[in-house]
Design a protein around this motif. Structure first.
Motif, mmCIF file in Angstrom:
data_model
loop_
_atom_site.group_PDB
_atom_site.id
_atom_site.type_symbol
_atom_site.label_atom_id
_atom_site.label_comp_id
_atom_site.label_asym_id
_atom_site.label_seq_id
_atom_site.Cartn_x
_atom_site.Cartn_y
_atom_site.Cartn_z
ATOM 1 N N VAL A 188 0.866 -1.173 0.000
ATOM 2 C CA VAL A 188 0.000 0.000 0.000
ATOM 3 C C VAL A 188 0.907 1.228 0.000
ATOM 4 N N GLU A 216 -2.975 5.875 -0.242
ATOM 5 C CA GLU A 216 -3.918 4.919 -0.835
ATOM 6 C C GLU A 216 -4.775 4.273 0.243
ATOM 7 N N ALA A 251 -5.322 0.386 -3.246
ATOM 8 C CA ALA A 251 -4.006 -0.200 -3.512
ATOM 9 C C ALA A 251 -4.152 -1.554 -4.196
#
Length: 131
Positions: free
Chosen positions: A37, A41, A46
């Motif tokens: 990730v 995000e 992600a």
């Protein structure tokens, strides 16, 4: 460190896994597709990005359902958390764009695959939920 992965489930109930490139950490082992990730995000965002990059498929965040997770303390002292989502709907054909291969397996067969430690735990936790 947060990592997200997906158990893509086809209409026959099989789950997609990918084989890591031999030159990478855990090379040659099977894993659920996904990745890290990035800052800013969301977890589903992600995963949508990672699956597009790794498999060439498009997924809507609403089609992801949280399934299970696994954590581990890394050698550098940081904690790694791997979140597994299930997904039954996507556009495109999953293709190994960033791995050696992809394969579909019945949930019960996931435990027999050579996998990295966190994926082994995810598979063990997810198998009853996927059957």
């Amino acid at each position: 460190m947060l990592v997200v992965a997906a158990a893509l489930i086809d209409p026959k109930g099989r789950v997609l896994v990918q084989r890591r490139k031999r030159s990478s950490e855990h090379g040659g082992l099977w894993e659920f597709p996904g990745g890290k990730v990035e800052p800013g995000e969301t977890l589903p965002g992600a995963l949508v990005r990672e699956l597009a990059e790794e498999l060439g498929i498009a997924i809507e965040p609403a089609d992801l359902a949280a399934l299970t997770f696994s954590t581990r303390l890394r050698e550098d002292g940081r904690e790694l958390a791997l979140m597994l989502y299930s997904c039954r709907r996507w556009e495109g054909v999953p293709t190994a764009l960033d791995a050696e291969a992809v394969a579909w397996h019945a949930p019960a067969g996931l435990g027999a695959l050579d996998m990295p430690p966190l994926d082994i735990e995810l598979a063990r936790n997810a198998i009853p939920l996927l059957m």
